[in-house]
Design an enzyme around this catalytic site. Structure first.
Site, PDB file in Angstrom:
ATOM      1  CB  CYS A  62      -0.911  -0.003   1.225  1.00 28.08           C
ATOM      2  SG  CYS A  62      -0.008   0.163   2.778  1.00 28.08           S
ATOM      3  CB  ALA A  65       3.987  -0.616   2.128  1.00 28.79           C
ATOM      4  NE  ARG A  96      12.490  -1.567   1.492  1.00 29.03           N
ATOM      5  CZ  ARG A  96      12.710  -1.767   0.187  1.00 29.03           C
ATOM      6  NH1 ARG A  96      12.128  -2.742  -0.446  1.00 29.03           N
ATOM      7  NH2 ARG A  96      13.526  -0.985  -0.478  1.00 29.03           N
ATOM      8  CG  HIS A 195       7.645   4.346  -4.031  1.00 24.98           C
ATOM      9  ND1 HIS A 195       7.440   3.428  -5.029  1.00 24.98           N
ATOM     10  CD2 HIS A 195       7.924   3.637  -2.917  1.00 24.98           C
ATOM     11  CE1 HIS A 195       7.607   2.208  -4.541  1.00 24.98           C
ATOM     12  NE2 HIS A 195       7.893   2.306  -3.254  1.00 24.98           N
TER      13      HIS A 195
HETATM   14  S1  SF4 Z   1      -1.004  -1.759   5.963  1.00 32.55           S
HETATM   15 FE1  SF4 Z   1      -2.014  -0.151   7.166  1.00 32.55          FE
HETATM   16  S2  SF4 Z   1      -1.850   1.695   5.911  1.00 32.55           S
HETATM   17 FE2  SF4 Z   1      -1.482  -0.066   4.530  1.00 32.55          FE
HETATM   18  S3  SF4 Z   1      -3.528  -0.580   3.661  1.00 32.55           S
HETATM   19 FE3  SF4 Z   1      -3.241  -1.846   5.511  1.00 32.55          FE
HETATM   20  S4  SF4 Z   1      -4.226  -0.634   7.145  1.00 32.55           S
HETATM   21 FE4  SF4 Z   1      -3.850   0.777   5.442  1.00 32.55          FE
END
Ligand code: SF4
Length: 500
Positions: A62, A65, A96, A195
């Protein structure tokens, strides 16, 4: 497996698509292609950066991330707060392997998890007060930190918290930069937008902080952009640049500091390794400060030598001679590595499915070892990534964008590569099929893979994976005889079943 012809590869794609319902088949067909080096623009053959299909397995991440896990997280002397419920921060913590030098918890914080740990009442009443309190606690407990970034998780955008106002107020109070980053996970179609958002927040909140301030410049100042120092990659790259006479002012972002980021607008040339995650900030510095940028590839001796010469071409004879000196110095070592591993790996085939720069950048390193990449694909590429990939891949090889779990499995069953280079989510699927897999996001706990030092490790690791005798000794589940009474025994490998 021997190379497929163009017609065979096209037939394979059609056969794999056949199992989808009509709508899904039409959509996925746009993301699968047979490579054709004569095509100038990849948009003529493949579609990318689109929403993943509901109901299929995607391995994308996402926006949070992309921002916290990739761009901001490795900046080592800042504290990056995962703002929201605890899980996003915990599952993105230290995975990572962005190596850094420093004393964790004192002046560096890369492997720690800072989170506002949202509870129900924070969702209902808002979390701004909690964020302000958290920043104050950080300042008390970790006074040597150089700044804070606030990495928004999904709920922050949904409940409309004003993290910008909190950050501005708190930054004045503690007299350190606090950067609010609107990288809620639901934004965009993958980590790629994260990014971009992270680049923009560095542009808006950090990059101009030393404009007009004195700086002891040299004609040879460069920055490394888009190297996250996974397993020490940036260190193995930096020594080559320094040996050829350049001065590396900043590393983005692995083992990098806030001060380095702030000083980057003073350099003469930005050296960009991961184009996907940091082309935005490189373009911005070109537009605002007139700093040119150059993509380079430090995987494998052929690409390293090409890149060192391309970098040197931006400087005078002193640096050009330095590049030749570095290439000559490492040549005997590289020849010895290749002499040892190439006879063991010659003719072996590889299929890749990774992110960022790797699906194209590592092709040359495999070729240095006599291996051939017969299929490659990106989790979150845009078409400018595929434009760059078409020329690197052989004709009639397979390209797959945001491949579904089903597609990847079927392609690999049919093409039977000697090695798969992909992620942890794919690793055990293919290893259970009896196919060796190297985890190519974080080098399977190995590395570095960049630079001359990295190539020796890369060659060893690929050989270790392929030559391991365990692969010929295991029987995958679908080849086992069903136990009597077991009506749910799996079908033969490669048998496709129509799902709708
Ligand atoms: S990891 Fe966290 S920020 Fe990313 S989609 Fe899931 S809930 Fe949302």
């Amino acid at each position: 497996m021997s190379e497929l012809t163009r017609e065979e590869t096209e037939a394979l794609i059609q056969e794999v698509l056949e199992v989808y319902p009509d709508k899904a088949r039409k959509d996925r067909a746009k993301h699968l292609a047979v490579n054709d080096q004569s095509i100038e623009q990849s948009k003529k053959c493949i579609t990318s950066n689109r929403k993943s299909l509901p109901g299929v397995m995607t391995v994308r991440g996402c926006a949070y991330a992309g921002s916290k896990g990739v761009v901001w997280g490795p900046i080592k002397d800042m504290i990056h707060v995962s703002h929201g419920p605890i899980g996003c921060g915990q599952y993105s913590r230290a995975g990572r392997r962005n190596y850094y030098v420093g004393t964790t918890g004192v002046d560096t914080f890369g492997t720690m998890n800072f989170t506002s740990d949202f509870q129900e009442k924070d969702i209902v009443f808002g979390g701004d007060k909690k964020l302000a309190r958290l920043i104050s606690e950080i300042e008390t407990l970790f006074p040597l930190h150089k700044g804070i970034s606030v990495q928004s998780e999904c709920p922050i955008g949904l409940i409309g918290d004003d993290i910008e106002a909190v950050s501005k107020k708190a930054a004045k109070e503690i007299d350190k930069p606090i950067v609010p980053v609107r990288c809620e996970g639901f934004r965009g179609v993958s980590q790629s937008l994260g990014h971009h958002i992270a680049n923009d927040s560095i542009r808006d909140w950090v990059l101009d902080k030393r404009d007009g301030q004195p700086f002891a410049a040299t004609p040879y100042d460069v920055s490394i952009i888009g190297d996250y120092n996974i397993g020490g990659d940036a260190w193995a790259s930096r020594i080559l640049l320094e040996e050829m006479g350049l001065r590396v002012v900043s590393q983005w972002a692995g083992d990098g500091t806030l001060a380095e980021i702030e000083m980057t607008p003073k350099v003469k040339l930005n050296l960009l390794h991961c184009y996907r995650s940091m082309n935005y900030i490189s373009r911005h510095m070109e537009e605002k400060y007139g700093i040119p940028w150059l993509e380079y590839n430090f995987f494998g001796p052929t690409k390293i030598a090409e890149s060192l010469r391309a970098i040197a071409a931006h400087f005078d004879d002193h640096i050009k001679e330095g590049a030749e000196r570095v290439i000559a110095r490492y040549q005997p070592t590289m020849e010895a590595v290749i002499a040892h591993y190439k006879p063991r790996l010659q003719g072996k085939t590889v299929m890749l499915y990774v992110g960022g720069l790797r699906p194209r950048h590592v092709i040359g390193a495999y070729e240095d070892l006599g291996m051939q990449v017969i299929g490659t694909g990106y989790e979150f590429a845009h078409n400018d990534d595929y434009d760059r990939t078409i020329k690197e891949m052989g004709n009639a090889t397979l390209l797959y964008d945001d491949a579904t779990g089903f597609e990847l499995e079927e392609f690999i069953k049919r093409m039977k590569p000697d090695l798969v280079g992909s992620g942890i989510k794919e690793k055990y699927v293919f290893q259970k099929m009896g196919i060796p897999l190297r985890q190519m996001h974080s080098w399977d706990y190995s590395g570095p893979y960049h630079g001359y030092d990295g190539f020796a490790i890369f060659a060893r690791d690929m050989d270790m994976a392929i030559s391991n005798p365990c692969w010929s000794k295991q029987t995958p589940p679908w080849k086992k005889q069903p136990e009597s009474g077991d009506s749910a025994a799996p079908s033969e490998a490669g048998e496709l079943k129509k799902v709708a």
